[in-house]
Design a protein around this motif. Structure first.
Motif, PDB file in Angstrom:
ATOM      1  N   THR A 122       0.651  -1.132   0.062  1.00  0.00           N
ATOM      2  CA  THR A 122      -0.057  -0.021  -0.131  1.00  0.00           C
ATOM      3  C   THR A 122       0.855   1.270  -0.056  1.00  0.00           C
ATOM      4  O   THR A 122       1.727   1.390   0.771  1.00  0.00           O
ATOM      5  CB  THR A 122      -0.719   0.080   1.069  1.00  0.00           C
ATOM      6  OG1 THR A 122      -1.668  -1.053   1.186  1.00  0.00           O
ATOM      7  CG2 THR A 122      -1.703   1.250   1.118  1.00  0.00           C
ATOM      8  N   ARG A 166       1.180   5.054   0.702  1.00  0.00           N
ATOM      9  CA  ARG A 166       0.324   6.443   1.389  1.00  0.00           C
ATOM     10  C   ARG A 166       0.931   7.539   1.357  1.00  0.00           C
ATOM     11  O   ARG A 166       2.341   7.630   1.607  1.00  0.00           O
ATOM     12  CB  ARG A 166      -0.093   5.884   3.025  1.00  0.00           C
ATOM     13  CG  ARG A 166      -1.122   4.773   2.988  1.00  0.00           C
ATOM     14  CD  ARG A 166      -1.258   4.634   4.482  1.00  0.00           C
ATOM     15  NE  ARG A 166      -2.139   3.491   4.995  1.00  0.00           N
ATOM     16  CZ  ARG A 166      -1.987   2.221   4.889  1.00  0.00           C
ATOM     17  NH1 ARG A 166      -0.840   1.862   4.717  1.00  0.00           N
ATOM     18  NH2 ARG A 166      -3.043   1.193   5.132  1.00  0.00           N
ATOM     19  N   LYS A 199      -3.936  10.004   3.206  1.00  0.00           N
ATOM     20  CA  LYS A 199      -3.764   8.734   3.885  1.00  0.00           C
ATOM     21  C   LYS A 199      -2.917   8.461   4.905  1.00  0.00           C
ATOM     22  O   LYS A 199      -2.922   7.311   5.475  1.00  0.00           O
ATOM     23  CB  LYS A 199      -3.575   7.605   2.543  1.00  0.00           C
ATOM     24  CG  LYS A 199      -4.531   7.407   1.661  1.00  0.00           C
ATOM     25  CD  LYS A 199      -4.369   6.193   0.800  1.00  0.00           C
ATOM     26  CE  LYS A 199      -5.435   6.238  -0.440  1.00  0.00           C
ATOM     27  NZ  LYS A 199      -5.004   5.112  -1.367  1.00  0.00           N
ATOM     28  N   ASP A 244     -11.298   4.372   8.672  1.00  0.00           N
ATOM     29  CA  ASP A 244     -10.726   3.089   8.621  1.00  0.00           C
ATOM     30  C   ASP A 244      -9.482   3.275   7.556  1.00  0.00           C
ATOM     31  O   ASP A 244      -9.726   3.824   6.654  1.00  0.00           O
ATOM     32  CB  ASP A 244     -11.667   2.246   8.301  1.00  0.00           C
ATOM     33  CG  ASP A 244     -12.458   1.648   9.339  1.00  0.00           C
ATOM     34  OD1 ASP A 244     -12.293   2.186  10.505  1.00  0.00           O
ATOM     35  OD2 ASP A 244     -13.610   1.163   9.270  1.00  0.00           O
ATOM     36  N   GLY A 245      -8.298   2.824   7.709  1.00  0.00           N
ATOM     37  CA  GLY A 245      -7.356   2.740   6.914  1.00  0.00           C
ATOM     38  C   GLY A 245      -6.314   3.804   7.069  1.00  0.00           C
ATOM     39  O   GLY A 245      -5.110   3.896   6.431  1.00  0.00           O
ATOM     40  N   ILE A 272      -3.618   6.260   8.680  1.00  0.00           N
ATOM     41  CA  ILE A 272      -2.300   5.885   9.370  1.00  0.00           C
ATOM     42  C   ILE A 272      -1.800   7.149  10.049  1.00  0.00           C
ATOM     43  O   ILE A 272      -1.555   8.283   9.339  1.00  0.00           O
ATOM     44  CB  ILE A 272      -1.244   5.243   8.609  1.00  0.00           C
ATOM     45  CG1 ILE A 272      -1.957   3.764   8.094  1.00  0.00           C
ATOM     46  CG2 ILE A 272      -0.147   4.991   9.152  1.00  0.00           C
ATOM     47  CD1 ILE A 272      -2.088   2.833   9.198  1.00  0.00           C
ATOM     48  N   ASP A 311      -4.890   0.169  15.129  1.00  0.00           N
ATOM     49  CA  ASP A 311      -4.258  -0.228  13.696  1.00  0.00           C
ATOM     50  C   ASP A 311      -4.156   0.921  12.934  1.00  0.00           C
ATOM     51  O   ASP A 311      -3.827   1.080  11.913  1.00  0.00           O
ATOM     52  CB  ASP A 311      -5.265  -1.236  12.844  1.00  0.00           C
ATOM     53  CG  ASP A 311      -6.631  -0.632  12.753  1.00  0.00           C
ATOM     54  OD1 ASP A 311      -6.974   0.579  13.187  1.00  0.00           O
ATOM     55  OD2 ASP A 311      -7.498  -1.288  12.290  1.00  0.00           O
ATOM     56  N   ARG A 312      -4.427   2.228  13.458  1.00  0.00           N
ATOM     57  CA  ARG A 312      -3.859   3.651  12.955  1.00  0.00           C
ATOM     58  C   ARG A 312      -2.655   3.922  13.240  1.00  0.00           C
ATOM     59  O   ARG A 312      -2.124   5.057  12.677  1.00  0.00           O
ATOM     60  CB  ARG A 312      -5.037   4.612  13.267  1.00  0.00           C
ATOM     61  CG  ARG A 312      -6.413   4.440  12.730  1.00  0.00           C
ATOM     62  CD  ARG A 312      -7.669   4.875  13.613  1.00  0.00           C
ATOM     63  NE  ARG A 312      -8.734   4.925  12.798  1.00  0.00           N
ATOM     64  CZ  ARG A 312      -9.831   4.035  12.663  1.00  0.00           C
ATOM     65  NH1 ARG A 312      -9.188   2.773  13.243  1.00  0.00           N
ATOM     66  NH2 ARG A 312     -10.834   4.115  12.164  1.00  0.00           N
ATOM     67  N   ASP A 355       4.839  -2.129   2.086  1.00  0.00           N
ATOM     68  CA  ASP A 355       4.139  -0.819   2.140  1.00  0.00           C
ATOM     69  C   ASP A 355       5.058   0.752   2.056  1.00  0.00           C
ATOM     70  O   ASP A 355       6.146   0.339   2.440  1.00  0.00           O
ATOM     71  CB  ASP A 355       3.631  -0.650   3.560  1.00  0.00           C
ATOM     72  CG  ASP A 355       2.258  -1.556   3.716  1.00  0.00           C
ATOM     73  OD1 ASP A 355       1.783  -2.105   2.648  1.00  0.00           O
ATOM     74  OD2 ASP A 355       2.008  -1.942   4.869  1.00  0.00           O
TER      75      ASP A 355
END
Length: 267
Positions: A6, A8, A42, A68-69, A71, A106-107, A242
């Motif tokens: 991913t 970001r 993101k 959600d998702g 960071i 999870d962030r 990532d």
């Protein structure tokens, strides 16, 4: 396993007066700025944690305010990294790690350990520091990245140490600090600091496309062929990674627009 990690792209912080009525809508309340920014970007690198501790409820509030998702990357306390003997940083490190940052769940993204430009590479002491970095905190996996800003770190021994402990170097595009683009962890962390306040997207389109290609190459598990690495002979395992990239430059007036533009380039 997916074929790509991913990507970001984000900015440093969200509380910045020049962004009001510029990046932030004129009718947006200051208390809603994180909520707004996290829906345009993101990832955000938090600088405030470098200067002072936060309360657990503050981290919990941040986490609840973003989708959600999303960071957060946290810059670690200066009391850990701004010292002569890094191997003696254990107590300060624990104080930073136990202040409640795991409330993000999870962030929580990479923790950035930033060193002064005067800090030189001393292999034994730097390894003592790396040994202190925990893999988990309160059961939550941690990722660590170091930003070193002295040319003495441009050494294969430094790269080998990072790879040994699974720690990433900041890929710093900066006018003065060294760029170390060696891949040593399961993620890549870039800070793009040559942006211009005179350009809406910080970087010209040509440069944005070049960085987009590099980010995509890293995410696919490969290594860009147009960035300097310290140990060119070292083999890097080809696996999805990532990638985190931040628009952080002098005035940073247009940093959010630059980050959005770069994110759009990579999809």
């Amino acid at each position: 396993m997916s074929k790509s990690g991913t990507i970001r792209v984000g900015i440093g912080g969200w509380t910045f007066e020049p962004w009001r009525n510029h990046f932030f809508p004129s009718d947006l309340k200051q208390k809603d700025e994180l909520n707004y920014a996290s829906r345009q970007l993101k990832v955000i690198e938090v600088n405030g944690t470098y200067y002072s501790s936060q309360k657990p409820e503050t981290f919990a509030k941040w986490g609840a305010d973003v989708p959600d998702g999303f960071i957060f990357s946290l810059k670690a306390s200066r009391f850990v990294t701004n010292r002569k003997v890094l191997g003696e940083a254990g107590e300060s490190m624990q104080r930073f790690l136990t202040q409640g940052l795991t409330e993000l769940g999870d962030r929580l993204g990479p923790i950035l350990w930033q060193f002064a430009p005067t800090k030189k590479f001393e292999p034994d002491d730097f390894e003592a520091f790396l040994k202190l970095l925990p893999d988990k905190q309160d059961g939550l996996p941690l990722r660590h990245v170091v930003e070193v800003r002295h040319d003495s770190f441009k050494a294969p021994d430094f790269v080998a140490l990072l790879a040994k402990y699974g720690v990433a170097p900041v890929v710093a595009e900066h006018f003065d600090y060294p760029m170390i683009a060696d891949v040593t962890a399961d993620f890549v962390y870039a800070r793009l600091q040559k942006g211009s306040d005179e350009i809406r997207t910080c970087y010209p389109p040509k440069d944005l496309k070049a960085w987009a290609k590099r980010l995509e190459t890293w995410a696919e598990g490969k290594v860009p062929d147009d960035l300097p690495v310290i140990d060119a002979d070292r083999k890097v395992k080809a696996e999805p990674r990532d990638v985190f990239a931040f628009m952080i430059h002098e005035g940073k007036v247009n940093a959010p627009f630059g980050a959005i533009a770069l994110q759009e380039e990579v999809g």
